[in-house]
Design a protein around this motif. Sequence first.
Motif, short mmCIF file in Angstrom:
data_model
loop_
_atom_site.label_atom_id
_atom_site.label_comp_id
_atom_site.label_asym_id
_atom_site.label_seq_id
_atom_site.Cartn_x
_atom_site.Cartn_y
_atom_site.Cartn_z
N ASN A 167 35.51 16.75 49.74
CA ASN A 167 34.19 16.38 50.26
C ASN A 167 33.26 17.60 50.29
N LYS A 168 33.20 18.29 49.16
CA LYS A 168 32.31 19.44 49.03
C LYS A 168 31.50 19.31 47.74
N ILE A 169 30.34 19.96 47.72
CA ILE A 169 29.49 19.87 46.54
C ILE A 169 29.12 21.24 46.01
N ILE A 170 28.76 21.25 44.73
CA ILE A 170 28.15 22.40 44.08
C ILE A 170 26.89 21.87 43.39
N GLN A 171 25.76 22.56 43.58
CA GLN A 171 24.53 22.17 42.92
C GLN A 171 24.14 23.21 41.88
N SER A 172 23.45 22.76 40.85
CA SER A 172 22.93 23.70 39.86
C SER A 172 21.89 24.61 40.50
N ALA A 173 21.76 25.81 39.97
CA ALA A 173 20.82 26.78 40.51
C ALA A 173 19.38 26.36 40.25
N GLU A 174 18.46 26.81 41.09
CA GLU A 174 17.05 26.54 40.87
C GLU A 174 16.58 27.22 39.59
N GLY A 175 15.59 26.62 38.95
CA GLY A 175 15.04 27.21 37.75
C GLY A 175 15.61 26.66 36.45
N LEU A 176 16.61 25.80 36.55
CA LEU A 176 17.18 25.18 35.36
C LEU A 176 16.21 24.13 34.83
N VAL A 177 15.90 24.18 33.53
CA VAL A 177 14.92 23.24 32.97
C VAL A 177 15.50 22.50 31.77
N ARG A 178 14.82 21.42 31.41
CA ARG A 178 15.27 20.56 30.33
C ARG A 178 15.46 21.32 29.02
N GLY A 179 14.58 22.27 28.76
CA GLY A 179 14.65 23.02 27.52
C GLY A 179 15.87 23.91 27.39
N ASP A 180 16.62 24.13 28.47
CA ASP A 180 17.83 24.96 28.40
C ASP A 180 18.95 24.27 27.64
N ASN A 181 18.99 22.94 27.73
CA ASN A 181 19.95 22.10 26.98
C ASN A 181 21.41 22.20 27.42
N ARG A 182 21.77 23.22 28.15
CA ARG A 182 23.15 23.29 28.68
C ARG A 182 23.20 24.32 29.80
N VAL A 183 24.22 24.19 30.63
CA VAL A 183 24.45 25.15 31.70
C VAL A 183 25.94 25.21 31.99
N THR A 184 26.41 26.39 32.32
CA THR A 184 27.80 26.58 32.74
C THR A 184 27.80 26.91 34.22
N ILE A 185 28.52 26.13 34.99
CA ILE A 185 28.53 26.27 36.45
C ILE A 185 29.90 26.74 36.90
N TYR A 186 29.93 27.82 37.66
CA TYR A 186 31.18 28.34 38.22
C TYR A 186 31.48 27.62 39.52
N VAL A 187 32.72 27.23 39.73
CA VAL A 187 33.12 26.56 40.97
C VAL A 187 34.20 27.39 41.66
N PRO A 188 34.35 27.24 42.97
CA PRO A 188 35.32 28.06 43.72
C PRO A 188 36.77 27.82 43.28
N GLY A 189 37.59 28.82 43.50
CA GLY A 189 39.00 28.70 43.17
C GLY A 189 39.69 27.59 43.94
N SER A 190 39.15 27.27 45.12
CA SER A 190 39.73 26.18 45.91
C SER A 190 39.57 24.82 45.26
N PHE A 191 38.71 24.74 44.22
CA PHE A 191 38.49 23.48 43.52
C PHE A 191 39.52 23.25 42.41
N ILE A 192 40.30 24.24 42.07
CA ILE A 192 41.24 24.11 40.96
C ILE A 192 42.20 22.94 41.21
#
Length: 216
Positions: free
Chosen positions: A160-185
């Motif tokens: 019951n935890k969330i990760i959100q994308s960082a501010e400033g991400l725009v449509r023209g970027d076309n992709r993003v890589t998001i790091y999640v905590p080790g506790s999520f493994i």
Amino acid sequence: MGTYKPGAFGPFNGRIGDVVASRWKGLNVVKNRPAKSTKPATANQLDQRARFGLVTGFTSKAADLIAIGFRNLDGKVTAGNILAKEMMKSAILGVYPDYELDFPGISLSQDGKLDLGAKLKVQALAEQTVEVSWVSGAMPTKVADVTDGVHILLYNSDKNKIIQSAEGLVRGDNRVTIYVPGSFIGDKVHCYLFFASSKNKEVSPTAYLGVLTVLA
């Protein structure tokens, strides 16, 4: 519930005796502290509490993102309350007490006019990362604005935890890589994405991209 004007020491929050003061929709409000009931809860009350607790456990975590997705609301009803009401109706599976959320049925935004794009994809990569990708536009007759904000939610249903994308991400970027905590493994993570215009209040529908397992 009533409103009050702050005194010399400004507004206050919390409980004083049987009165509770708080901040709501930009107003300073007060209300009586609800009295505790000595009656045992009915089966219907227990059912409603279980459903409501499950829903608000999700909406409270994602409140900031929901406020963007439902930013066209009029009046004093909060975005979280609107979504919670919708989820109570259509995003709960099972029977009491074994309820669970219907994750594909959750929408973090009002169905707006913005193009949702195409080829939306999420995948788990090594070293606790999640990659989300999209193609800027899917409507041949409408050019998507590359400055539209991209809003991504990763919801860990095991913790019951969330990760959100960082501010400033725009449509023209076309992709993003998001790091999640080790506790999520090893945990299951559900992915949502929607676009929000940087020039006005328009938003896109929400895309549920699926569920994945976080890799070490």
